[in-house]
Design a protein around this motif. Structure first.
Motif, PDB file in Angstrom:
ATOM      1  N   ALA A  89      44.446  46.641  32.380  1.00 49.65           N
ATOM      2  CA  ALA A  89      43.148  46.120  31.923  1.00 49.65           C
ATOM      3  C   ALA A  89      42.118  45.801  32.683  1.00 49.65           C
ATOM      4  CB  ALA A  89      43.545  44.556  31.071  1.00 49.65           C
ATOM      5  N   GLU A  90      42.588  45.422  33.991  1.00 46.18           N
ATOM      6  CA  GLU A  90      41.518  45.006  35.356  1.00 46.18           C
ATOM      7  C   GLU A  90      41.161  46.103  35.962  1.00 46.18           C
ATOM      8  OE1 GLU A  90      42.910  42.340  38.206  1.00 46.18           O
ATOM      9  OE2 GLU A  90      44.626  43.733  38.876  1.00 46.18           O
ATOM     10  N   HIS A  91      41.805  47.448  35.664  1.00 46.16           N
ATOM     11  CA  HIS A  91      41.746  48.690  36.563  1.00 46.16           C
ATOM     12  C   HIS A  91      40.039  48.981  36.685  1.00 46.16           C
ATOM     13  CE1 HIS A  91      43.402  51.388  39.206  1.00 46.16           C
ATOM     14  NE2 HIS A  91      42.721  52.319  38.579  1.00 46.16           N
ATOM     15  N   MET A 147      52.004  39.261  37.817  1.00 48.52           N
ATOM     16  CA  MET A 147      50.966  40.212  37.941  1.00 48.52           C
ATOM     17  C   MET A 147      49.862  40.097  37.127  1.00 48.52           C
ATOM     18  SD  MET A 147      51.874  42.123  40.451  1.00 48.52           S
ATOM     19  CE  MET A 147      52.191  40.713  41.344  1.00 48.52           C
ATOM     20  N   PRO A 148      48.853  40.407  37.533  1.00 48.15           N
ATOM     21  CA  PRO A 148      48.302  40.786  38.674  1.00 48.15           C
ATOM     22  C   PRO A 148      47.557  39.635  39.810  1.00 48.15           C
ATOM     23  CG  PRO A 148      46.265  41.378  37.587  1.00 48.15           C
ATOM     24  CD  PRO A 148      47.289  40.877  36.566  1.00 48.15           C
ATOM     25  N   GLU A 149      47.470  39.454  40.859  1.00 48.63           N
ATOM     26  CA  GLU A 149      47.011  38.534  41.837  1.00 48.63           C
ATOM     27  C   GLU A 149      46.174  39.168  42.835  1.00 48.63           C
ATOM     28  OE1 GLU A 149      49.340  34.946  42.799  1.00 48.63           O
ATOM     29  OE2 GLU A 149      50.660  35.412  41.120  1.00 48.63           O
ATOM     30  N   THR A 150      45.092  38.551  42.951  1.00 53.47           N
ATOM     31  CA  THR A 150      44.064  39.141  43.878  1.00 53.47           C
ATOM     32  C   THR A 150      43.517  38.303  44.887  1.00 53.47           C
ATOM     33  OG1 THR A 150      43.138  40.538  42.133  1.00 53.47           O
ATOM     34  CG2 THR A 150      41.870  40.301  44.022  1.00 53.47           C
ATOM     35  N   PHE A 151      43.414  38.454  46.236  1.00 53.51           N
ATOM     36  CA  PHE A 151      43.019  37.715  47.304  1.00 53.51           C
ATOM     37  C   PHE A 151      41.719  38.130  47.691  1.00 53.51           C
ATOM     38  CE2 PHE A 151      47.654  37.385  46.719  1.00 53.51           C
ATOM     39  CZ  PHE A 151      47.734  35.946  46.984  1.00 53.51           C
ATOM     40  N   PHE A 152      40.822  37.497  48.100  1.00 58.51           N
ATOM     41  CA  PHE A 152      39.491  37.806  48.727  1.00 58.51           C
ATOM     42  C   PHE A 152      39.661  37.113  49.919  1.00 58.51           C
ATOM     43  CE2 PHE A 152      39.035  37.771  44.271  1.00 58.51           C
ATOM     44  CZ  PHE A 152      37.991  38.830  43.991  1.00 58.51           C
ATOM     45  N   ILE A 153      39.612  37.879  51.257  1.00 59.14           N
ATOM     46  CA  ILE A 153      39.932  37.594  52.508  1.00 59.14           C
ATOM     47  C   ILE A 153      38.542  37.848  53.431  1.00 59.14           C
ATOM     48  CG2 ILE A 153      41.276  37.931  54.469  1.00 59.14           C
ATOM     49  CD1 ILE A 153      43.345  39.160  52.207  1.00 59.14           C
ATOM     50  N   PHE A 163      42.885  34.697  43.061  1.00 60.95           N
ATOM     51  CA  PHE A 163      42.801  34.824  41.497  1.00 60.95           C
ATOM     52  C   PHE A 163      43.929  35.063  40.912  1.00 60.95           C
ATOM     53  CE2 PHE A 163      41.174  36.390  37.884  1.00 60.95           C
ATOM     54  CZ  PHE A 163      40.701  35.143  37.124  1.00 60.95           C
ATOM     55  N   ARG A 164      44.519  34.431  40.143  1.00 66.02           N
ATOM     56  CA  ARG A 164      45.657  34.699  39.296  1.00 66.02           C
ATOM     57  C   ARG A 164      45.197  35.287  38.201  1.00 66.02           C
ATOM     58  NH1 ARG A 164      48.258  30.376  42.150  1.00 66.02           N
ATOM     59  NH2 ARG A 164      49.951  31.029  43.181  1.00 66.02           N
ATOM     60  N   GLY A 165      45.845  36.478  37.668  1.00 66.47           N
ATOM     61  CA  GLY A 165      45.407  37.189  36.414  1.00 66.47           C
ATOM     62  C   GLY A 165      44.573  38.105  36.452  1.00 66.47           C
ATOM     63  N   PRO A 166      44.336  38.795  35.579  1.00 66.02           N
ATOM     64  CA  PRO A 166      43.196  40.129  35.428  1.00 66.02           C
ATOM     65  C   PRO A 166      41.935  40.106  35.776  1.00 66.02           C
ATOM     66  CG  PRO A 166      44.027  39.657  33.325  1.00 66.02           C
ATOM     67  CD  PRO A 166      44.551  38.724  34.106  1.00 66.02           C
ATOM     68  N   ILE A 167      41.411  40.582  36.753  1.00 65.65           N
ATOM     69  CA  ILE A 167      39.877  40.652  36.989  1.00 65.65           C
ATOM     70  C   ILE A 167      39.122  41.470  36.015  1.00 65.65           C
ATOM     71  CG2 ILE A 167      37.973  40.834  38.773  1.00 65.65           C
ATOM     72  CD1 ILE A 167      39.942  39.808  40.774  1.00 65.65           C
ATOM     73  N   VAL A 168      38.660  41.047  35.026  1.00 64.95           N
ATOM     74  CA  VAL A 168      38.024  41.921  33.962  1.00 64.95           C
ATOM     75  C   VAL A 168      36.447  41.329  34.414  1.00 64.95           C
ATOM     76  CG1 VAL A 168      39.922  42.283  32.509  1.00 64.95           C
ATOM     77  CG2 VAL A 168      38.606  40.297  32.093  1.00 64.95           C
ATOM     78  N   GLN A 169      35.562  41.971  33.323  1.00 62.19           N
ATOM     79  CA  GLN A 169      34.222  41.475  33.506  1.00 62.19           C
ATOM     80  C   GLN A 169      34.070  39.941  33.399  1.00 62.19           C
ATOM     81  OE1 GLN A 169      31.456  43.310  34.794  1.00 62.19           O
ATOM     82  NE2 GLN A 169      33.006  44.852  35.064  1.00 62.19           N
ATOM     83  N   ARG A 170      34.773  39.583  32.272  1.00 65.06           N
ATOM     84  CA  ARG A 170      34.443  38.024  31.713  1.00 65.06           C
ATOM     85  C   ARG A 170      34.974  37.194  33.170  1.00 65.06           C
ATOM     86  NH1 ARG A 170      36.329  35.035  26.245  1.00 65.06           N
ATOM     87  NH2 ARG A 170      35.664  33.036  27.062  1.00 65.06           N
ATOM     88  N   SER A 171      36.116  37.192  33.562  1.00 64.64           N
ATOM     89  CA  SER A 171      36.639  36.668  34.695  1.00 64.64           C
ATOM     90  C   SER A 171      35.727  36.706  35.999  1.00 64.64           C
ATOM     91  CB  SER A 171      38.080  36.737  34.845  1.00 64.64           C
ATOM     92  OG  SER A 171      38.600  38.059  34.987  1.00 64.64           O
ATOM     93  N   LEU A 172      35.339  37.974  36.047  1.00 63.36           N
ATOM     94  CA  LEU A 172      34.371  38.341  37.224  1.00 63.36           C
ATOM     95  C   LEU A 172      33.313  37.550  37.174  1.00 63.36           C
ATOM     96  CD1 LEU A 172      34.094  40.223  39.985  1.00 63.36           C
ATOM     97  CD2 LEU A 172      32.993  41.697  38.500  1.00 63.36           C
ATOM     98  N   ARG A 173      32.729  37.462  36.113  1.00 63.53           N
ATOM     99  CA  ARG A 173      31.397  36.925  35.916  1.00 63.53           C
ATOM    100  C   ARG A 173      31.393  35.359  35.774  1.00 63.53           C
ATOM    101  NH1 ARG A 173      30.261  39.644  31.850  1.00 63.53           N
ATOM    102  NH2 ARG A 173      30.885  38.194  30.218  1.00 63.53           N
ATOM    103  N   ASN A 174      32.510  34.749  35.071  1.00 58.57           N
ATOM    104  CA  ASN A 174      32.543  33.217  35.101  1.00 58.57           C
ATOM    105  C   ASN A 174      33.432  32.657  36.177  1.00 58.57           C
ATOM    106  OD1 ASN A 174      30.937  33.753  32.675  1.00 58.57           O
ATOM    107  ND2 ASN A 174      32.935  33.745  31.444  1.00 58.57           N
TER     108      ASN A 174
END
Length: 192
Positions: A89-91, A147-153, A163-174
């Motif tokens: 979903a986050e791809h 899964m998934p988990e994303t780190f910003f470094i 960030f834990r969970g999928p980065i979809v447009q809504r989670s990216l924005r909010n």
């Protein structure tokens, strides 16, 4: 008849358990009324140096190393797996972020190489480099729980957001963009 404490002990333990549970529930409700996010799991990585990587390569892709996590501006490090529906979903969002110029590195987590390659063949490969973590050793070091988990470094190799969970447009924005802005960072965003 003599009083036997062993007969009362299960009742005392049960009442004690429910007392502790009720206290935790009331504290949780107080936290929610005060605006504390009680649903998210805190990250021990935020504000700390990124742990060292001990990864193998995923098939023919260029291997991910510790040097990749420093000096490249704000980078995105994504733990993903082919068996993970939220990863699918986050791809598209990750692909758009990579196409906008954000360095994106992937760690394929507890996966079969053939399945991972099929996932990338189906959806495309947005990653600059990919490492394989088949036994989850790196995942444990990074505090990955699902899964998934994303780190910003950042440039210095410090985790500024986990960030834990999928980065979809809504989670990216909010969630992601505001959290990064609060930490003093911003992503290059795709043109709409």
């Amino acid at each position: 008849m003599k009083f036997n404490w062993l007969m009362v002990l299960p009742l005392v333990l049960t009442l004690g358990f429910f007392g502790v549970a009720a206290t935790q529930l009331m504290n949780n409700q107080d936290d929610q009324r005060q605006g504390v996010d009680t649903d998210s799991l805190p990250s021990t990585r935020e504000g700390n140096p990124a742990p060292p990587l001990d990864l193998g390569p995923l098939a023919q892709f260029e291997e991910l190393s510790d040097e990749d996590l420093r000096g490249n501006g704000l980078i995105i490090l994504n733990f993903w797996a082919s068996w993970c529906p939220p990863c699918r979903a986050e791809h598209p969002t990750l692909t758009a972020l990579a196409e906008a110029g954000n360095p994106l590195f992937g760690i394929n987590y507890r996966d079969q190489p053939s399945q991972a390659l099929s996932f990338l063949s189906d959806l495309g490969n947005p990653y600059d480099r990919i490492g394989a973590d088949p036994e989850a050793r790196n995942g444990r070091d990074w505090g990955v729980v699902a899964m998934p988990e994303t780190f910003f470094i950042n440039d210095e190799g410090i985790v500024v957001l986990h960030f834990r969970g999928p980065i979809v447009q809504r989670s990216l924005r909010n969630q992601v963009i505001p959290a990064l802005a609060e930490a003093g960072y911003e992503l290059q965003l795709p043109e709409e």
